[in-house]
Design a protein around this motif. Structure first.
Motif: not given
Length: 109
Positions: A66-69, A88
């Motif tokens: 994900s972008e957050k990760e 994740q």
């Protein structure tokens, strides 16, 4: 539930450990359930970069990053193309995984 083998390699020279993980479990969960020391300052909710690992094999069997990760991996020490956060990396149950835990001495305890 499908299960896979997860081989943990250690940058500090400890011997490799191969453990079983079941579908839906994260690599962090498997590590902690088996007394493998892996930092997780945020409690495993993708809120920091302390559970940073390198996925050596089985990347295709993990959820897409994900972008957050990605943002947290950018803050990790020595990020690489195969960097992920262990919290994740949720086991899908199709392919064995090999992960390397970077040296965590710099993080403090």
């Amino acid at each position: 539930m499908k299960s896979v083998n997860i081989t943990f390699k250690f940058s500090d020279g400890k011997p490799d450990q191969t453990l079983s993980g079941v579908q839906g479990e994260s690599v962090l969960d498997v590590a902690l359930d088996n007394n493998i020391q892996l930092q997780h300052n945020c409690g495993g909710v993708c809120g920091c970069s302390t559970c940073h690992i390198y996925v050596e094999a089985g990347m295709d069997d993990l959820p897409e990053i994900s972008e957050k990760e990605e943002d947290f991996i950018d803050r990790a020490i020595d990020p690489r193309l195969n960097s992920r956060l262990a919290c994740q990396c949720v086991v899908q149950g199709n392919e064995d995984l090999v992960v390397t835990i970077p040296n965590q001495d710099f993080l403090g305890h």
